[in-house]
Design a protein around this motif. Sequence first.
Motif, PDB file in Angstrom:
ATOM      1  N   ILE A  85       2.003   1.342  13.723  1.00  0.00           N
ATOM      2  CA  ILE A  85       2.584   2.876  13.649  1.00  0.00           C
ATOM      3  C   ILE A  85       2.574   3.347  12.087  1.00  0.00           C
ATOM      4  CG2 ILE A  85       4.739   4.524  13.268  1.00  0.00           C
ATOM      5  CD1 ILE A  85       4.838   3.658  16.144  1.00  0.00           C
ATOM      6  N   LEU A  86       3.313   2.421  10.817  1.00  0.00           N
ATOM      7  CA  LEU A  86       3.358   2.112   9.521  1.00  0.00           C
ATOM      8  C   LEU A  86       1.721   2.395   8.748  1.00  0.00           C
ATOM      9  CD1 LEU A  86       5.218   1.560   7.324  1.00  0.00           C
ATOM     10  CD2 LEU A  86       5.077  -0.634   7.989  1.00  0.00           C
ATOM     11  N   VAL A  87       0.723   1.323   9.407  1.00  0.00           N
ATOM     12  CA  VAL A  87      -0.685   1.760   8.850  1.00  0.00           C
ATOM     13  C   VAL A  87      -1.096   3.578   8.858  1.00  0.00           C
ATOM     14  CG1 VAL A  87      -2.805   0.766   9.259  1.00  0.00           C
ATOM     15  CG2 VAL A  87      -1.418  -0.605   9.590  1.00  0.00           C
ATOM     16  N   TYR A  88      -0.869   3.426  10.110  1.00  0.00           N
ATOM     17  CA  TYR A  88      -1.019   5.171  10.560  1.00  0.00           C
ATOM     18  C   TYR A  88      -0.829   5.848   9.506  1.00  0.00           C
ATOM     19  CZ  TYR A  88      -1.580   9.341  13.088  1.00  0.00           C
ATOM     20  OH  TYR A  88      -1.883  11.089  13.609  1.00  0.00           O
ATOM     21  N   PHE A  89       0.653   5.712   9.569  1.00  0.00           N
ATOM     22  CA  PHE A  89       1.314   6.098   8.960  1.00  0.00           C
ATOM     23  C   PHE A  89       0.856   6.520   7.228  1.00  0.00           C
ATOM     24  CE2 PHE A  89       5.072   8.808   6.818  1.00  0.00           C
ATOM     25  CZ  PHE A  89       5.066   8.350   5.711  1.00  0.00           C
ATOM     26  N   ILE A  90       0.541   5.158   6.351  1.00  0.00           N
ATOM     27  CA  ILE A  90      -0.191   4.666   5.442  1.00  0.00           C
ATOM     28  C   ILE A  90      -1.382   6.070   4.863  1.00  0.00           C
ATOM     29  CG2 ILE A  90      -0.466   2.933   3.997  1.00  0.00           C
ATOM     30  CD1 ILE A  90       1.600   2.136   4.751  1.00  0.00           C
ATOM     31  N   LEU A  91      -1.702   5.195   5.981  1.00  0.00           N
ATOM     32  CA  LEU A  91      -3.350   6.316   6.036  1.00  0.00           C
ATOM     33  C   LEU A  91      -3.929   7.976   5.661  1.00  0.00           C
ATOM     34  CD1 LEU A  91      -5.468   3.974   8.647  1.00  0.00           C
ATOM     35  CD2 LEU A  91      -5.937   4.190   6.357  1.00  0.00           C
ATOM     36  N   MET A  92      -2.989   7.684   6.751  1.00  0.00           N
ATOM     37  CA  MET A  92      -2.457   9.878   6.586  1.00  0.00           C
ATOM     38  C   MET A  92      -2.076   9.869   5.170  1.00  0.00           C
ATOM     39  SD  MET A  92      -0.590  11.921   9.478  1.00  0.00           S
ATOM     40  CE  MET A  92       0.772  11.551   8.982  1.00  0.00           C
ATOM     41  N   SER A 149       1.233  -1.331  -0.009  1.00  0.00           N
ATOM     42  CA  SER A 149      -0.455  -0.341   0.217  1.00  0.00           C
ATOM     43  C   SER A 149       0.377   0.853   0.252  1.00  0.00           C
ATOM     44  CB  SER A 149      -0.642   0.079   1.452  1.00  0.00           C
ATOM     45  OG  SER A 149      -1.089  -0.743   1.800  1.00  0.00           O
ATOM     46  N   ALA A 150       2.043   0.746   0.304  1.00  0.00           N
ATOM     47  CA  ALA A 150       2.205   2.171   0.586  1.00  0.00           C
ATOM     48  C   ALA A 150       3.710   2.845  -0.476  1.00  0.00           C
ATOM     49  CB  ALA A 150       3.888   2.049   1.712  1.00  0.00           C
ATOM     50  N   LEU A 151       3.351   1.591  -1.058  1.00  0.00           N
ATOM     51  CA  LEU A 151       4.473   2.034  -2.215  1.00  0.00           C
ATOM     52  C   LEU A 151       3.382   2.381  -3.508  1.00  0.00           C
ATOM     53  CD1 LEU A 151       6.882  -1.462  -3.511  1.00  0.00           C
ATOM     54  CD2 LEU A 151       6.940   1.298  -3.329  1.00  0.00           C
ATOM     55  N   ILE A 152       2.142   1.802  -3.623  1.00  0.00           N
ATOM     56  CA  ILE A 152       1.245   2.884  -4.764  1.00  0.00           C
ATOM     57  C   ILE A 152       0.446   3.732  -4.342  1.00  0.00           C
ATOM     58  CG2 ILE A 152      -1.570   1.651  -4.783  1.00  0.00           C
ATOM     59  CD1 ILE A 152      -1.309  -0.843  -3.926  1.00  0.00           C
TER      60      ILE A 152
END
Lengths: 123, 377, 469
Positions: free
Chosen positions: C13-20, B10-13
């Motif tokens: 934390i990673l998920v939070y960051f990605i959502l943001m 997801s981060a990459l996307i």
Amino acid sequence: MVLERKRILVGDDSETITTLLTAALESSGYEVTTASDGQETYDLGRGGEFDLVIIDQLMPGLLGLEVIDRWHDEGMQTPVIVLTGVDDDRTAVDSLDKGAVDFVRKPFRVPELLARVRHRLEA
Amino acid sequence: MTAIEVTQLSALIIFAANALLVAGLIALKTVHRSRARRHHRRKTQYMALISRHVTYANCTDPITNRMASDPAFLDALIDVRNAVVGPEVETLSGIVDRHGVIALQEARLRSQFPLGRRLRAAVALAELGDESAAATLMDHLADREPEVRIQAARGLGRMKWTPAIDAIVARFPVETPWVRARFADTLLGFGAAATWPLIAYIRVNHHFEREGPVAAIRTLAALGDDQAAQPLIEVLRNATDVEVRIATIEALGLLGSLRSAPALRNQARSADWRVRAKAMTAIGDIGDAGSVDIIASGLNDANWWVRRNAAAALTRVKGGVDRLCAALGGDDQYAAHAAAEALTEAGEVGAARQRLDDGRPLERDRVLVERLIGVGA
Amino acid sequence: MIHQVLEWTGYVILVYFILMQGYMTFLGARSAAALRRTHHLGRYGRITEMLSSRTTPPVSIVIPAYNEAAGIVDAVRSMSLVRYPRFEIVVTNDGSTDDTLALLIEAFGLERVTIPYRPDIDTAPIKGIYRGRGAVDITLIDKASGGRADALNAGLNAARYPYALCTDADVILDPECLMRAMQRVVEDRERTVAVGGNIRPLNGSRLELGHLIDASVPKGLVARMQVLEYIRTFLASRPAWSEMNALPLVSGAFGVWKRSAVIAVGGFTNGHLGEDMDLTMRLHRHHMDNRIPYRIVYEPSAVIWTEVPDTLRVLRRQRIRWHRGLMTAVKDFMPMTFNPRYGLVGTVTWAAMVLFEYLAPIVELAGWLIIPVALAVGALNIASFGWLVLIALGMGLMNSLVALLLDESYGYFNSPSDTSRLLVMAMIENLGMRQITVVWRMRALFGGGAVRSWGDMERRGVASLGARP
């Protein structure tokens, strides 16, 4: 006998007006230089190298009337015609007071403008 | 896939989406900029060409149909047209006719999309003001795009195409407020020719709708044609909607015809305070000295707005200032306050004080100032 | 066991960051679309038509003033030059202890009047009302000190027109800002209850009579960081929020409010550190609760200029104050958070405000603590860590790039040196400056840092509460 072409300076921030005037004046045999703001017009005109100046009243930077004022103070002799807006009576009168020789309202009639220019230059 | 991997994906996307957005914006801007630069260059060339045609009649520089279909050419043409008057405009119309400019713009306007080009075509037709486009513009008064409708009306207004008035007025009930306001502006451009169509519309519709007739009444007031006064008085007599009534009262005031006085006096006795308040102002607007009693009674009204408007109206009606002074010294303290405010706003107090200082007071000045102090001003 | 905990915390934390980041990307894209559309329509001469039209509604410009003797006369004069057909200026002297009152009375020839003053909203007692008779329509209200919100409410009470532009004395208005904001009102008079404007930092730029002579990126790093922040929020967030009719904040420094709507919800709240956000959210709630059709929008071309803090000390106080205001708002509007009854405001923008603004310091701080520990314990390997940091910095940079690209159309920063300064700032701001603000906001959350009320704040650079980066 070679007649030297008369040189006219046109100062107006509207490209339409400068293009229109350049076309009209050049086709009548004059040499035209253009300027697009008050400062530039002032700088170009102060040396007195032109035979006539046509200047717009409303330009960014120095206003047309202020330019005429400065030229006047420096003793520049070139006749100046001012272009003013349709409803602007006050500018018209002010410009004559400041030493302009004539004013023309915008929008204008091309033949009329050319006639006034001819009149000034051949006088 | 493990949870961590999903997250990483997801981060990459998102990263990629962002990069795409950035790249897209840069690409769009670059394309847009270079197109604008080229447009500008062509426009300058065309302006020189058109200027030469305008300056001397037997100019032989060629203008091709291809040039005439270039939007830069149209822009140049419109600019030059706005800079000149007189027979030169004929020359420009000639160019327009010879190269089918109007027909082309009409075709563009009639096409389904893109909106940008349709809108530019509408603007061009409006600016050129050529009557041959009138029929098309009339059709597009009902276009699905509000901006196109506005330009169509504008163009018809510039040409003073009178059949458009009825069409524009007829759209009042269905229009959005923004478009209606711009239509009203266009109608003002028609001047008195718009008066009767507006009146006809109001007469028929004020029993069924509110917003359209109210906008029309306001436009009538702005037109200032006092032929509208009598019809509006009739509307006032028959009006069932209170907003329509209020707008009509206001309009009659602005039109300033003394004929409206009796009708307005009637309204000053209405049960609805808003109507009473508006009527007071309107009577003040027309300046009817014969109504001074009615307005003065408004000073004792239970409602603040009515008192305030009545007091302000008294300052504009002959004999009103005396009534205000009387109210200042009266028992009704609300009336006294309203009178004090109106006299101050209208400058009467300042003038009175000045005259006292100069030693040349009017009879009532001293009384006025004393009573003001009594009221606590 | 510790391994697991660390891994899962890190994962959260990673998920939070990605959502943001996902949210910011969405906002950026949506804002780009919104701005493109307004740019398109802006070319057809609406402004000049409005200026000369009889249907353009009149506006009251409401200005609270507390100890503004230094610049109040100039400020009022410059505001009176705004290009708008009909407006009045209402200044409220909020119990100033300096010459504010006297200076205004003298400069504008004001006289004391006895107009009846209707307190639609309760305020501290009014001591007097003054009006001028000159060219500018000015009303001056002298009252006992009550704070900015109270002063604004008094101004709203006295305002005569249906719309009010609430602003501050140290703000410089672009001559066309009111026109452009009111354009949004006129489009839909029935429903529009508030319009927010675009605030640009004045530092580093020169203005004359509201006209921009020279815009340039300020030299100081503190001010420069804020330039970037303001551009990010005002160009890459607010247009999107506005499109969704879910704008959580109409800035106190520039807001055009429908007077009747503000009075219906009781005006600005006293003693609140974030009274602008509070009012905006209350308007959302009121209209949605009562099923009244409405909209609150943002107009990117309605521009005003204000001085931003250029030292860390002043910035710190401002940020702590903002976060405190946010805390109160979060508490007050908790029922709306994630609540589908409140549409996009509740479920998206306010929820995001709570998650990504309010809670951000906690999460970020947790991140900094967890990561070194995780690294040390071996729960996180260097490669993942490195990759994580790269993505974090990269995404932050992307947000700024999008915002800068959107801002470029407005042509304020044209020179290559300005652009490169902003780009460099975009790259380095995550290397320390952002972290400092996180620390400050943590202090705000846990009560540290004495913050005095609005009235006592240092005059330079702290008056307007507004942009939230």
